[in-house]
Design a protein around this motif. Structure first.
Motif, PDB file in Angstrom:
ATOM      1  N   SER A 158       0.802  -1.272   0.000  1.00 60.52           N
ATOM      2  CA  SER A 158       0.136  -0.094  -0.090  1.00 60.52           C
ATOM      3  C   SER A 158       0.804   1.395   0.116  1.00 60.52           C
ATOM      4  CB  SER A 158      -1.099  -0.193   1.155  1.00 60.52           C
ATOM      5  OG  SER A 158      -0.085  -0.277   2.617  1.00 60.52           O
ATOM      6  N   CYS A 180      -0.538  -6.314   3.108  1.00 56.39           N
ATOM      7  CA  CYS A 180      -1.066  -4.928   3.487  1.00 56.39           C
ATOM      8  C   CYS A 180      -2.068  -5.028   4.553  1.00 56.39           C
ATOM      9  CB  CYS A 180      -1.769  -4.146   2.356  1.00 56.39           C
ATOM     10  SG  CYS A 180      -3.265  -4.964   1.609  1.00 56.39           S
ATOM     11  N   SER A 181      -2.535  -3.800   5.260  1.00 56.33           N
ATOM     12  CA  SER A 181      -3.631  -3.818   6.115  1.00 56.33           C
ATOM     13  C   SER A 181      -5.014  -4.164   5.724  1.00 56.33           C
ATOM     14  CB  SER A 181      -3.473  -2.884   7.116  1.00 56.33           C
ATOM     15  OG  SER A 181      -3.298  -1.716   6.377  1.00 56.33           O
ATOM     16  N   THR A 182      -5.998  -4.392   6.674  1.00 52.01           N
ATOM     17  CA  THR A 182      -7.470  -4.752   6.276  1.00 52.01           C
ATOM     18  C   THR A 182      -7.752  -3.754   5.353  1.00 52.01           C
ATOM     19  OG1 THR A 182      -7.337  -5.583   8.283  1.00 52.01           O
ATOM     20  CG2 THR A 182      -9.328  -5.475   7.263  1.00 52.01           C
ATOM     21  N   GLU A 183      -7.882  -2.280   5.880  1.00 53.27           N
ATOM     22  CA  GLU A 183      -8.599  -1.480   4.715  1.00 53.27           C
ATOM     23  C   GLU A 183      -7.753  -1.133   3.606  1.00 53.27           C
ATOM     24  OE1 GLU A 183      -8.403   2.678   6.208  1.00 53.27           O
ATOM     25  OE2 GLU A 183      -6.681   1.992   7.607  1.00 53.27           O
ATOM     26  N   ASN A 184      -6.686  -1.624   3.433  1.00 55.05           N
ATOM     27  CA  ASN A 184      -6.049  -1.441   2.027  1.00 55.05           C
ATOM     28  C   ASN A 184      -6.372  -2.480   0.804  1.00 55.05           C
ATOM     29  OD1 ASN A 184      -4.949   1.048   2.356  1.00 55.05           O
ATOM     30  ND2 ASN A 184      -3.397   0.077   3.795  1.00 55.05           N
ATOM     31  N   ASP A 198      -3.485 -10.027   4.376  1.00 55.40           N
ATOM     32  CA  ASP A 198      -3.776  -8.991   5.528  1.00 55.40           C
ATOM     33  C   ASP A 198      -2.814  -9.236   6.848  1.00 55.40           C
ATOM     34  OD1 ASP A 198      -4.701  -7.298   7.589  1.00 55.40           O
ATOM     35  OD2 ASP A 198      -6.619  -7.859   7.495  1.00 55.40           O
ATOM     36  N   TYR A 199      -1.878  -8.603   6.786  1.00 54.58           N
ATOM     37  CA  TYR A 199      -0.863  -8.546   7.726  1.00 54.58           C
ATOM     38  C   TYR A 199      -1.237  -8.625   9.351  1.00 54.58           C
ATOM     39  CZ  TYR A 199       0.151  -3.735   8.606  1.00 54.58           C
ATOM     40  OH  TYR A 199       0.015  -2.428   8.905  1.00 54.58           O
ATOM     41  N   THR A 200      -2.266  -7.930   9.317  1.00 52.26           N
ATOM     42  CA  THR A 200      -2.895  -7.884  10.699  1.00 52.26           C
ATOM     43  C   THR A 200      -3.508  -9.282  11.207  1.00 52.26           C
ATOM     44  OG1 THR A 200      -5.117  -7.140  10.181  1.00 52.26           O
ATOM     45  CG2 THR A 200      -3.374  -5.419  10.247  1.00 52.26           C
ATOM     46  N   LYS A 201      -3.788  -9.906  10.154  1.00 47.19           N
ATOM     47  CA  LYS A 201      -4.521 -11.434  10.451  1.00 47.19           C
ATOM     48  C   LYS A 201      -3.646 -12.458  10.248  1.00 47.19           C
ATOM     49  CE  LYS A 201      -9.217  -9.669  10.196  1.00 47.19           C
ATOM     50  NZ  LYS A 201      -9.616  -8.780   9.102  1.00 47.19           N
ATOM     51  N   HIS A 308       1.479   5.502   7.055  1.00 37.50           N
ATOM     52  CA  HIS A 308       0.389   4.650   6.602  1.00 37.50           C
ATOM     53  C   HIS A 308      -0.262   5.302   5.637  1.00 37.50           C
ATOM     54  CE1 HIS A 308       0.786   2.974  10.652  1.00 37.50           C
ATOM     55  NE2 HIS A 308       0.697   4.169  11.188  1.00 37.50           N
TER      56      HIS A 308
END
Ligand SMILES: NC(=O)c1ccc[n+]([C@@H]2O[C@H](COP(=O)([O-])OP(=O)(O)OC[C@H]3O[C@@H](n4cnc5c(N)ncnc54)[C@H](OP(=O)(O)O)[C@@H]3O)[C@@H](O)[C@H]2O)c1
Length: 318
Positions: A158, A180-184, A198-201, A308
């Motif tokens: 992102s 990337c993160s969820t919103e991207n 999604d790297y947050t998950k 970000h």
């Protein structure tokens, strides 16, 4: 002319809007009336002198160059008497080397700098955000010699460099996964990623998948851990490498079948011409997160510094 000046390293507030002398082109130069520029991660590093080594090149106690900005889009206002490649009125975009100076209403550049006619299908602000990430990603992707059907993982998909890497790898026929993160996730897919993690998950090193090329733009996972997801004879690109990763990478390249590609990018006019063709054929799209005016430069820097941003932050000049 109006320009954003900084005379000390530090927080975004060191950037001030001032009146400075309008430059005059030399015989081999063109005078550009700039319409747009962008705030990039590199500008933030120079403003803060972070890492400290920045000071060895750009000034130990205070910056030797007082106007930042490395990318632009604008119009040729005057040409020197020896200029052959451009004429008054040409709409152009490009990347400035170590002289910087795009946070201003005017800039002189040699005609053989990294400049090309602006693609007609994008605006000045869209053209201005392309070269930083585009040239960086292209530099590394050329070194990795990506081939059709190769599996490419882009970590930090992102960012300015990552979103360009996704599009360039895809244009070469690679099978691209973005991290990337969820919103991207949705927009990374929309610019061509075949798959998004999604790297947050999920941790890409734990999925069991492996890749021919890993392009890491963020350096949040150690090289040793990422290497486990790289195929034999695979290539790892580290655009954000510090000295320790560079040395580690050199060691890996010398002692295994895997290659680690690091270093500082070079600027070539042919790269801007290559990007122009991709934009004109719709294979590369500018991604703009936010737009600020020249007078809002400190605000733009504060936003970019958070790390970000989604693609790029544009600055409208005129
Ligand atoms: N070698 C060279 O010559 C050269 C040239 C240009 C740039 N660079 C370097 O390349 C790096 C990337 O620059 P850039 O301009 O693309 O940065 P950027 O635009 O600021 O992008 C960083 C992106 O990474 C995402 N991110 C943060 N943590 C992440 C994680 N754990 N996993 C995946 N994505 C994550 C951020 O979004 P979220 O936080 O929302 O996820 C953001 O979109 C910088 O270190 C820069 O200095 C090197």
């Amino acid at each position: 002319m109006k320009a954003i000046i900084y005379t000390h390293y530090g927080a975004p507030e060191v950037l001030h809007l001032n009146e400075v002398e309008k430059p005059t082109p030399k015989d081999n130069e063109i005078l550009l009336k700039l319409k747009a520029t962008a705030v990039n991660s590199g500008d933030v590093r120079l403003r803060k002198a972070d890492p400290f080594a920045v000071r060895f090149i750009f000034g130990l106690l205070k910056p030797k160059i007082n106007i930042l900005g490395s990318v632009f889009s604008g119009e040729v206002e005057r040409v020197g008497k020896d200029v052959k490649l451009f004429k008054v009125g040409d709409q152009v975009f490009g990347h400035i080397d170590m002289s910087f100076g795009a946070y201003a209403e005017y800039k002189c550049l040699p005609e053989n700098a990294s400049i090309a006619l602006k693609p007609a299908n994008v605006s000045h602000k869209e053209a201005a955000v392309i070269p930083f990430g585009g040239v960086t990603a292209l530099h590394f992707i050329k070194k990795a010699m990506i081939k059709p059907e190769q599996k490419v993982l882009v970590v930090g998909a992102s960012g300015a460099v990552g979103s360009s890497a996704v599009q360039l790898a895809k244009s070469l026929g690679a099978i691209v996964t973005g991290v990337c993160s969820t919103e991207n996730m949705a927009w990374i897919e929309s610019i061509g990623a075949d798959k998004v993690i999604d790297y947050t998950k999920e941790d890409f090193t734990q999925t069991g998948e492996s890749y021919d090329v890993i392009f890491d733009t963020v350096k949040t996972i150690s090289v040793s851990r990422s290497l486990k997801s790289l195929n034999k004879n695979g290539k790892m690109i580290l655009s954000a490498a510090g000295m320790s990763e560079m040395l580690h990478g050199l060691w890996i390249s010398m002692t295994s079948s895997k290659k680690v590609i690091t270093g500082v990018i070079s600027h070539k006019a042919e790269d801007i011409l290559f990007l122009r063709e991709l934009i004109e054929t719709g294979k590369f799209k500018p991604v703009i997160d936010r737009t600020y005016s020249l007078a809002q430069m400190a605000e733009a820097h504060a936003y970019v510094e958070k790390g970000h941003k989604k693609g790029n932050v544009a600055i409208e000049i005129n």
